[in-house]
Design an enzyme around this catalytic site. Structure first.
Site, PDB file in Angstrom:
ATOM      1  N   TRP A  55       0.826  -1.222   0.000  1.00 42.32           N
ATOM      2  CA  TRP A  55       0.000   0.000   0.000  1.00 42.32           C
ATOM      3  C   TRP A  55       0.852   1.260   0.000  1.00 42.32           C
ATOM      4  O   TRP A  55       0.330   2.355  -0.209  1.00 42.32           O
ATOM      5  CB  TRP A  55      -0.901   0.026   1.237  1.00 42.32           C
ATOM      6  CG  TRP A  55      -2.050  -0.933   1.214  1.00 42.32           C
ATOM      7  CD1 TRP A  55      -2.273  -1.948   0.333  1.00 42.32           C
ATOM      8  CD2 TRP A  55      -3.143  -0.964   2.152  1.00 42.32           C
ATOM      9  NE1 TRP A  55      -3.435  -2.606   0.652  1.00 42.32           N
ATOM     10  CE2 TRP A  55      -3.987  -2.025   1.770  1.00 42.32           C
ATOM     11  CE3 TRP A  55      -3.479  -0.214   3.269  1.00 42.32           C
ATOM     12  CZ2 TRP A  55      -5.152  -2.334   2.462  1.00 42.32           C
ATOM     13  CZ3 TRP A  55      -4.635  -0.532   3.967  1.00 42.32           C
ATOM     14  CH2 TRP A  55      -5.465  -1.567   3.571  1.00 42.32           C
ATOM     15  N   LYS A  56       2.139   1.118   0.278  1.00 45.01           N
ATOM     16  CA  LYS A  56       3.016   2.300   0.422  1.00 45.01           C
ATOM     17  C   LYS A  56       2.389   3.259   1.441  1.00 45.01           C
ATOM     18  O   LYS A  56       1.725   2.805   2.370  1.00 45.01           O
ATOM     19  CB  LYS A  56       3.274   2.937  -0.947  1.00 45.01           C
ATOM     20  CG  LYS A  56       3.770   1.889  -1.968  1.00 45.01           C
ATOM     21  CD  LYS A  56       4.283   2.457  -3.249  1.00 45.01           C
ATOM     22  CE  LYS A  56       4.736   1.304  -4.158  1.00 45.01           C
ATOM     23  NZ  LYS A  56       5.336   1.765  -5.393  1.00 45.01           N
TER      24      LYS A  56
ATOM     25  N   GLY B 250       1.703  -2.742  -6.220  1.00 47.42           N
ATOM     26  CA  GLY B 250       1.548  -1.479  -5.505  1.00 47.42           C
ATOM     27  C   GLY B 250       0.182  -0.881  -5.770  1.00 47.42           C
ATOM     28  O   GLY B 250      -0.808  -1.260  -5.132  1.00 47.42           O
ATOM     29  N   GLY B 251       0.122   0.020  -6.731  1.00 48.29           N
ATOM     30  CA  GLY B 251      -1.102   0.767  -7.027  1.00 48.29           C
ATOM     31  C   GLY B 251      -2.369  -0.073  -7.083  1.00 48.29           C
ATOM     32  O   GLY B 251      -3.383   0.274  -6.458  1.00 48.29           O
TER      33      GLY B 251
ATOM     34  N   GLY C 218       5.276   2.056 -10.653  1.00 47.01           N
ATOM     35  CA  GLY C 218       4.361   3.196 -10.647  1.00 47.01           C
ATOM     36  C   GLY C 218       4.310   3.981 -11.950  1.00 47.01           C
ATOM     37  O   GLY C 218       3.788   5.090 -11.981  1.00 47.01           O
TER      38      GLY C 218
ATOM     39  N   GLU D 109      12.126  -5.813  -8.939  1.00 43.82           N
ATOM     40  CA  GLU D 109      11.317  -4.650  -9.290  1.00 43.82           C
ATOM     41  C   GLU D 109      12.166  -3.634 -10.050  1.00 43.82           C
ATOM     42  O   GLU D 109      12.835  -2.796  -9.438  1.00 43.82           O
ATOM     43  CB  GLU D 109      10.767  -3.996  -8.016  1.00 43.82           C
ATOM     44  CG  GLU D 109       9.813  -4.896  -7.256  1.00 43.82           C
ATOM     45  CD  GLU D 109       8.820  -4.051  -6.471  1.00 43.82           C
ATOM     46  OE1 GLU D 109       7.613  -4.233  -6.691  1.00 43.82           O
ATOM     47  OE2 GLU D 109       9.240  -3.194  -5.687  1.00 43.82           O
TER      48      GLU D 109
ATOM     49  N   HIS E 162      13.018  -2.030  -0.580  1.00 43.37           N
ATOM     50  CA  HIS E 162      12.253  -1.527  -1.724  1.00 43.37           C
ATOM     51  C   HIS E 162      13.020  -0.372  -2.379  1.00 43.37           C
ATOM     52  O   HIS E 162      13.668   0.408  -1.686  1.00 43.37           O
ATOM     53  CB  HIS E 162      10.871  -1.055  -1.255  1.00 43.37           C
ATOM     54  CG  HIS E 162       9.941  -0.767  -2.378  1.00 43.37           C
ATOM     55  ND1 HIS E 162      10.004   0.407  -3.101  1.00 43.37           N
ATOM     56  CD2 HIS E 162       8.951  -1.501  -2.936  1.00 43.37           C
ATOM     57  CE1 HIS E 162       9.073   0.382  -4.040  1.00 43.37           C
ATOM     58  NE2 HIS E 162       8.425  -0.764  -3.964  1.00 43.37           N
TER      59      HIS E 162
HETATM   60  P1  PGA Z   1       3.308  -0.466  -8.630  1.00 40.11           P
HETATM   61  O1  PGA Z   1       4.305  -0.627  -7.383  1.00 40.11           O
HETATM   62  O2  PGA Z   1       2.558  -1.753  -8.757  1.00 40.11           O
HETATM   63  O3  PGA Z   1       2.420   0.669  -8.257  1.00 40.11           O
HETATM   64  O4  PGA Z   1       4.159  -0.186  -9.828  1.00 40.11           O
HETATM   65  C1  PGA Z   1       4.994  -1.803  -7.171  1.00 40.11           C
HETATM   66  C2  PGA Z   1       5.915  -1.640  -5.999  1.00 40.11           C
HETATM   67  O5  PGA Z   1       6.628  -0.631  -5.940  1.00 40.11           O
HETATM   68  O6  PGA Z   1       5.948  -2.469  -5.097  1.00 40.11           O
END
Ligand code: PGA
Length: 229
Positions: free
Chosen positions: A8-9, A208-209, A157, A151, A102
């Site tokens: 979720w950041k 993430g998103g 993102g 990643e 990360h």
């Molecule tokens: P994202 O993020 O799916 O929004 O690109 C992935 C992450 O940074 O873990």
């Protein structure tokens, strides 16, 4: 078993975190197929909210099968006079997993491979399984790590997910323990998840998103689980 990690950041307030749990629980409880994929361990969900919501998610998701809660980071310190830091000691018993290293931590908070080594070691000491994120084969994967997430920075993102075939090819460059699991992360959503999860070389996804939306996250779980059958 495929694993889908939701990161979720630094998003959501408490009410939104509660709402996510309500909707996600409803989806899992009403969709017998998804419930079965989780129960049979075809797929596991690991949801990583901001620290203040760990307790909320633990309470609200505890009855769902094969849904775990994880942290997004731990401090590089064991304990002591480190105001504002959250060491593995504080998280012991609260989470089973933590994302470590990360790329956002590495770039915005200047985390080094040395920090990652230290954090992994502290996670293990306090019974937390680290999910180590690497940006390329140049980042160190500490010995004994069982969960590795590739990643590429260009994909995080940005909507520019790296094609699955490229991920599979690049995997060969990494020095990963043979029993470790290898995940991909970077702009994965419900539309692209299958490209990755159908690959036997890719054991899961770091999302993430798309994980901020419980319906999208559930759909990615369905897709991942169905590839195990
Ligand atoms: P994202 O993020 O799916 O929004 O690109 C992935 C992450 O940074 O873990």
């Amino acid at each position: 078993m495929k694993r889908i990690i939701g990161n979720w950041k630094a998003n959501k307030n408490r009410a939104e975190a509660e709402e996510w749990c309500t909707t996600f629980s409803q989806i899992v409880n009403e969709d017998s197929e998804l419930r079965e994929l989780l129960t049979s361990q075809a797929v596991q969900a690991i949801v990583c909210p901001p620290f203040p919501f760990l307790e909320v998610l633990n309470t609200r998701l505890k009855d769902l099968p094969n849904v775990a809660v994880g942290a997004q980071n731990v401090a590089a310190y064991r304990s002591g006079a480190y105001t504002g830091e959250i060491p593995a000691l504080n998280l012991q018993g609260l989470v089973k997993y933590s994302i470590i290293g990360h790329s956002e931590r590495r770039s915005y908070f200047h985390e080094t491979d040395q920090d990652v080594l230290q954090k992994v070691s502290l996670c293990k000491e306090f019974g937390i399984e680290p999910i180590v994120c690497v940006r390329s084969e140049k980042d160190i994967i500490p010995e004994g790590v069982g969960l590795v997430a590739f990643e590429p920075v260009s994909a995080i993102g940005t909507g520019q997910n790296m094609p699955a075939a490229e991920v599979v090819t690049l995997k060969q460059k990494f020095t990963i323990p043979s029993d470790a699991q290898f995940f991909y992360g970077g702009s994965v959503n419900e539309t692209t998840a299958l490209d990755y999860t159908k690959e036997s070389a890719i054991d899961g996804l770091l999302v993430g998103g798309a994980s901020l939306n419980p319906a999208a996250f559930a759909q990615i779980l369905r897709i991942a689980g169905s590839t195990v059958r």
